[in-house]
Each structure stands twice: as C-alpha cells, then as structure tokens.
Design a protein around this motif. Structure first.
Motif, short mmCIF file in Angstrom:
data_model
loop_
_atom_site.label_atom_id
_atom_site.label_comp_id
_atom_site.label_asym_id
_atom_site.label_seq_id
_atom_site.Cartn_x
_atom_site.Cartn_y
_atom_site.Cartn_z
N LYS A 1 0.85 -1.19 0.00
CA LYS A 1 0.00 0.00 0.00
C LYS A 1 0.88 1.23 0.00
CE LYS A 1 -1.93 -1.54 3.94
NZ LYS A 1 -1.04 -2.60 4.45
N VAL A 2 0.39 2.31 -0.57
CA VAL A 2 1.25 3.49 -0.74
C VAL A 2 0.38 4.72 -0.95
CG1 VAL A 2 1.46 3.01 -3.23
CG2 VAL A 2 3.17 4.42 -2.12
N VAL A 3 0.90 5.86 -0.52
CA VAL A 3 0.32 7.15 -0.90
C VAL A 3 1.45 7.98 -1.49
CG1 VAL A 3 0.57 7.99 1.49
CG2 VAL A 3 -0.88 9.24 -0.10
N VAL A 4 1.20 8.63 -2.62
CA VAL A 4 2.19 9.56 -3.19
C VAL A 4 1.55 10.92 -3.37
CG1 VAL A 4 3.55 7.79 -4.37
CG2 VAL A 4 1.70 8.97 -5.60
N GLY A 5 2.40 11.95 -3.35
CA GLY A 5 1.91 13.32 -3.45
C GLY A 5 2.08 14.00 -2.09
N ASN A 6 1.71 15.26 -2.02
CA ASN A 6 1.85 16.02 -0.78
C ASN A 6 0.47 16.59 -0.43
OD1 ASN A 6 2.42 17.72 1.31
ND2 ASN A 6 4.17 18.71 0.31
N ALA A 7 -0.25 15.87 0.45
CA ALA A 7 -1.62 16.24 0.78
C ALA A 7 -1.71 17.61 1.45
CB ALA A 7 -2.26 15.17 1.66
N ALA A 8 -0.56 18.09 1.98
CA ALA A 8 -0.56 19.40 2.62
C ALA A 8 0.00 20.48 1.69
CB ALA A 8 0.27 19.34 3.91
N GLY A 9 0.29 20.11 0.44
CA GLY A 9 0.93 21.05 -0.48
C GLY A 9 0.05 22.24 -0.84
N THR A 10 0.66 23.43 -0.90
CA THR A 10 -0.07 24.62 -1.34
C THR A 10 0.65 25.34 -2.47
OG1 THR A 10 0.99 25.97 0.36
CG2 THR A 10 -1.15 25.01 0.93
N THR A 11 1.88 24.89 -2.80
CA THR A 11 2.66 25.52 -3.87
C THR A 11 3.36 24.44 -4.68
OG1 THR A 11 4.68 25.62 -2.56
CG2 THR A 11 3.21 27.52 -2.40
N GLN A 12 3.87 24.83 -5.84
CA GLN A 12 4.65 23.90 -6.66
C GLN A 12 5.89 23.43 -5.90
OE1 GLN A 12 3.83 22.75 -9.90
NE2 GLN A 12 5.51 21.33 -9.50
N ALA A 13 6.49 24.31 -5.11
CA ALA A 13 7.68 23.94 -4.34
C ALA A 13 7.36 22.80 -3.37
CB ALA A 13 8.22 25.15 -3.58
N ASP A 14 6.15 22.82 -2.78
CA ASP A 14 5.76 21.74 -1.86
C ASP A 14 5.68 20.40 -2.62
OD1 ASP A 14 5.47 23.61 0.16
OD2 ASP A 14 3.28 23.78 -0.10
N VAL A 15 5.15 20.47 -3.84
CA VAL A 15 5.02 19.25 -4.65
C VAL A 15 6.42 18.72 -4.97
CG1 VAL A 15 4.21 18.32 -6.86
CG2 VAL A 15 2.86 20.07 -5.66
N ASP A 16 7.30 19.61 -5.40
CA ASP A 16 8.66 19.21 -5.77
C ASP A 16 9.40 18.65 -4.57
OD1 ASP A 16 8.01 20.17 -8.25
OD2 ASP A 16 9.05 22.08 -7.98
N ALA A 17 9.21 19.28 -3.41
CA ALA A 17 9.93 18.84 -2.20
C ALA A 17 9.52 17.43 -1.80
CB ALA A 17 9.66 19.81 -1.05
N ALA A 18 8.29 17.05 -2.11
CA ALA A 18 7.84 15.70 -1.77
C ALA A 18 8.37 14.67 -2.78
CB ALA A 18 6.31 15.64 -1.73
N GLY A 19 9.12 15.14 -3.78
CA GLY A 19 9.72 14.23 -4.75
C GLY A 19 8.70 13.57 -5.64
N THR A 20 7.52 14.14 -5.78
CA THR A 20 6.47 13.54 -6.57
C THR A 20 6.33 14.30 -7.89
OG1 THR A 20 4.24 12.70 -6.50
CG2 THR A 20 4.59 14.84 -5.54
N THR A 21 5.46 13.85 -8.75
CA THR A 21 5.30 14.51 -10.02
C THR A 21 3.81 14.61 -10.34
OG1 THR A 21 5.58 12.38 -11.06
CG2 THR A 21 7.49 13.83 -11.08
N ALA A 22 3.10 15.46 -9.61
CA ALA A 22 1.68 15.67 -9.89
C ALA A 22 1.57 16.68 -11.03
CB ALA A 22 0.98 16.19 -8.65
N GLU A 23 0.70 16.39 -11.97
CA GLU A 23 0.49 17.32 -13.08
C GLU A 23 -1.00 17.51 -13.33
OE1 GLU A 23 2.60 16.11 -16.70
OE2 GLU A 23 3.86 14.91 -15.37
#
Ligand SMILES: *[C@@H]1O[C@H](CO)[C@@H](O)[C@H](O)[C@H]1NC(C)=O
Ligand SMILES: *[C@@H]1O[C@H](CO)[C@@H](O)[C@H](O)[C@H]1NC(C)=O
Ligand SMILES: *[C@@H]1O[C@H](CO)[C@@H](O)[C@H](O)[C@H]1NC(C)=O
Ligand SMILES: *[C@@H]1O[C@H](CO)[C@@H](O)[C@H](O)[C@H]1NC(C)=O
Ligand SMILES: *[C@@H]1O[C@H](CO)[C@@H](O)[C@H](O)[C@H]1NC(C)=O
Length: 319
Positions: free
Chosen positions: A120-142
């Motif tokens: 089981k896994v979750v990817v992404g940053n559920a607390a993200g509010t900026t692109q920097a937050d997404v990048d910091a989580a090492g994920t690639t949401a588009e």
C-alpha cells in the motif's frame, strides 16, 4: 555507433512496456485506510476498484472479497484520490467523478519482482499549497488540458488558467522501488545518483510503476469555460495537494503474469485466475461496503474533521 544504440535502448526501448486498467468511480467518502485507518475524519476521497474497501482495510485478501469497478476482473486493487469539486454554484460543492480513471502499470520490463502482497502506498503532498511543496515531496503531480498548449509559465501542478478544449487531465506517478522484506519502505528509482544497476536504493527492488491518468470532462459543468483560476477545488485544498493512494488487491497469479507484459509497443492484458484476455465491464455492481457510517458530503466531512481537531485540542488541554 555504440553510444547511440545504448541511448536508444535505454530511453525508448523496453521502458515503455505497460498495461492499463480503467475503473469507474463507485464511492465518494471521507475515509483513508492508508493515511488515517479506522477513522471517518479524512477529507473526501474518490474511490475506484474493489468495493470491499472500508476505513479498516489493510490487506490484499480483504480487497479480493469485493466487487471491482476495474475493467479487469483480476484487478481487485483499490485506488483513490482527493475528490475534485466544482465551486462555481454559490456555496455548493459539487463532486466531479472522473470521466475516465486509468491505472497504468509501466516500465514492466524493468521490474525485478511483482508488486508485493498487501503493498500500500500514498504519493503526493496532501498538505501542499505551492509547486515547491510538490517538488519537495519528490512527486510529479500534473494538471493540464489534454492536447492543448499551455503558457511556459504554467506550473506543472497548477490548474490550467484557460478552458480545456477537451479534458482536464491529472497525472500522478507512483513509487517503483520497494523493499520486499519490509513493504513499508518504498521510493522512486533513479533518484540515488547511482551509476548503474536498477537505480533503487540498496535493499529495494524495481516493481511495475503505477501511474494514475485521470480525465475530467468539465464541458457541461463549466459550460462557459474559465479564464484565470478555474472554479475547482480538491477536497484537500488547491491543485498542489494532489495525491493518490493504492492498496494492492490483484489476483496473485495475475501479479506474476504482469511481469510478462513486456511488449515494447503495445499494451497487454494481464491474465489471471479470474480472467484471460480482455473482458467486459464488471457486472457485480460495486457499492459502499459500509454505507451507514462516514459521509459522501463535503460539508459534513469538513464538520467531522473539525470535530477531530477539537478533540485533539481538548486532549492537549487535559494532558
Ligand atoms: C472497523 O474496525 C473497528 C474496530 O475493530 C470496528 O469496530 C468496526 O466495526 C470496523 N468497521 C468496518 C466497517 O469494518
Ligand atoms: C519497516 O519500514 C518502516 C518504514 O521505514 C519502519 O518504520 C519499520 O520499523 C520497518 N519495520 C521493520 C520490521 O524493520
Ligand atoms: C509468464 O511467464 C512465466 C515464466 O516467467 C510463465 O510461467 C507463465 O506461464 C507466463 N504467463 C503467461 C500468461 O504467459
Ligand atoms: C494474456 O492472454 C492473451 C490471450 O488470451 C494473450 O494475448 C496475452 O499476451 C496474455 N498476456 C500476457 C501478459 O501474457
Ligand atoms: C458502521 O455501521 C454499522 C451499522 O451498519 C455498525 O454496526 C458499525 O459498528 C459501524 N462501524 C463503526 C466503526 O462505527
């Protein structure tokens, strides 16, 4: 010559082997058995796959008892994302089911082991509010408009600021490395700066890489289109909090057979004990396994989350 051949093999060759399972949405609900097991206090999620999922689900065996909304009967996995809402109708939050949810399994030729039981896994940053937050989580949401060009300044995980000519599309890439002796340890390959081999951290092995491709058709909901921020929000906040969850529920034989789907050019059906070759839509009719608890309503989910926060505060007051 030699470097060219190596480049072609590495970049455009076997790496494309894949399969796809499309799944209908069968439930909106304020649960998250991976991140918040046992509680009806999550933000709202949109569920696809096995309808055996409840707030308590933690094993593949539990999911295999369900009815799947996936187009392959061998796939009893469950997939979920924060619910997308249309917010352009006053104070209402209108949930938007994807027109098409696709679970791609990619880079299968690179996989060393099958996706493990109970993974089981979750990817992404559920607390993200900026692109920097997404990048910091090492994920690639588009987020983007399928087939349309976007201004160079558009951030990858921002909603598009002009009307989509067809679908609003959302992409999330999942981890492709897991430690087979501790499936809680997983990560992305190719981030270790290692010169060779499988590019997973030591102790982890390559698995087929799951990727969500979610298409929303907004042409009726937002019939006059939009310019600037669209009248949309995710249950967790802005587009930057995008995340995805997965619990493996594949048929055991199919999981091993998945490793055979190494065609370089075409996608392949994953054969298992429940289905061989292609199949029609499932006919069992997936439903919420726990209909009397939790909610499918945005405002009620927010109230239930607030109740949790107040309980926490009371606890710290008395502690
Ligand atoms: C979830 O687990 C709790 C605690 O064991 C139990 O009381 C509850 O009935 C379970 N709910 C569902 C829907 O399985
Ligand atoms: C498995 O990995 C998780 C995450 O790194 C860690 O918290 C846990 O202690 C590990 N379990 C064992 C048995 O080593
Ligand atoms: C997949 O490959 C294995 C050997 O690696 C073989 O035993 C099995 O029959 C294959 N499955 C299919 C569906 O071709
Ligand atoms: C599954 O079976 C079909 C034939 O029914 C075959 O064409 C396909 O290649 C098989 N898939 C894999 C991954 O072996
Ligand atoms: C969910 O509702 C059922 C009644 O349908 C109840 O038996 C069960 O205990 C409830 N589960 C929780 C965790 O409240």
């Amino acid at each position: 010559m030699l470097p060219t051949i190596l480049l072609l093999t590495g970049a455009a060759g076997v790496a494309n082997a894949y399969t796809i399972v499309a799944g209908q949405t069968f439930m909106f609900k304020n649960i998250d058995p991976v991140v918040m097991p046992g509680e009806y206090k999550s933000h709202m999620h949109t569920f696809m796959g096995s309808d055996a999922v409840t707030l308590n689900t933690s094993t593949s065996a539990e999911l295999r008892k369900g009815c799947t909304s996936a187009q392959s009967l061998n796939d009893q996995s469950v997939y979920w994302t924060p619910t997308l809402y249309y917010t352009g109708a006053g104070s209402d939050y209108t949930p938007l089911a994807p027109e098409r949810f696709s679970a791609y399994y990619e880079n299968i030729a690179e996989a060393e082991i099958a996706i493990p039981e109970d993974y089981k896994v979750v990817v992404g940053n559920a607390a993200g509010t900026t692109q920097a937050d997404v990048d910091a989580a090492g994920t690639t949401a588009e987020w983007f408009c399928e087939g349309d060009s976007a201004p160079a300044s558009k951030e990858a995980a921002a909603f598009p600021t002009t009307t989509c000519s067809t679908h609003l599309q959302h992409i999330l890439r999942f981890h492709d490395c897991v430690n087979p002796s501790n499936i809680s340890e997983h990560s992305y390959s190719g981030r270790q700066n290692l010169p060779n081999t499988n590019r997973c951290p030591t102790g982890q092995s390559r698995i087929p890489q799951l990727r969500f491709s979610i298409r929303y058709d907004l042409r009726k909901t937002i019939s006059s289109g939009w310019s600037g921020a669209p009248p949309l929000t995710l249950a967790c906040g802005s587009s930057f909090c995008a995340h995805g969850d997965f619990i493996n529920g594949w048929d055991k034989t199919a999981l091993v057979n998945m490793l055979n789907a190494t065609s370089k050019t075409e996608y392949m059906y994953i054969n298992g004990t429940l289905q061989t070759g292609s199949g029609g839509d499932p006919t069992c009719g997936p439903t919420d396994a726990d209909p009397n608890n939790g909610t499918n309503d945005y405002l009620k989910s927010v109230a239930m989350m607030a109740a949790k926060r107040m309980a926490k505060r009371a606890m710290s007051f008395f502690a």
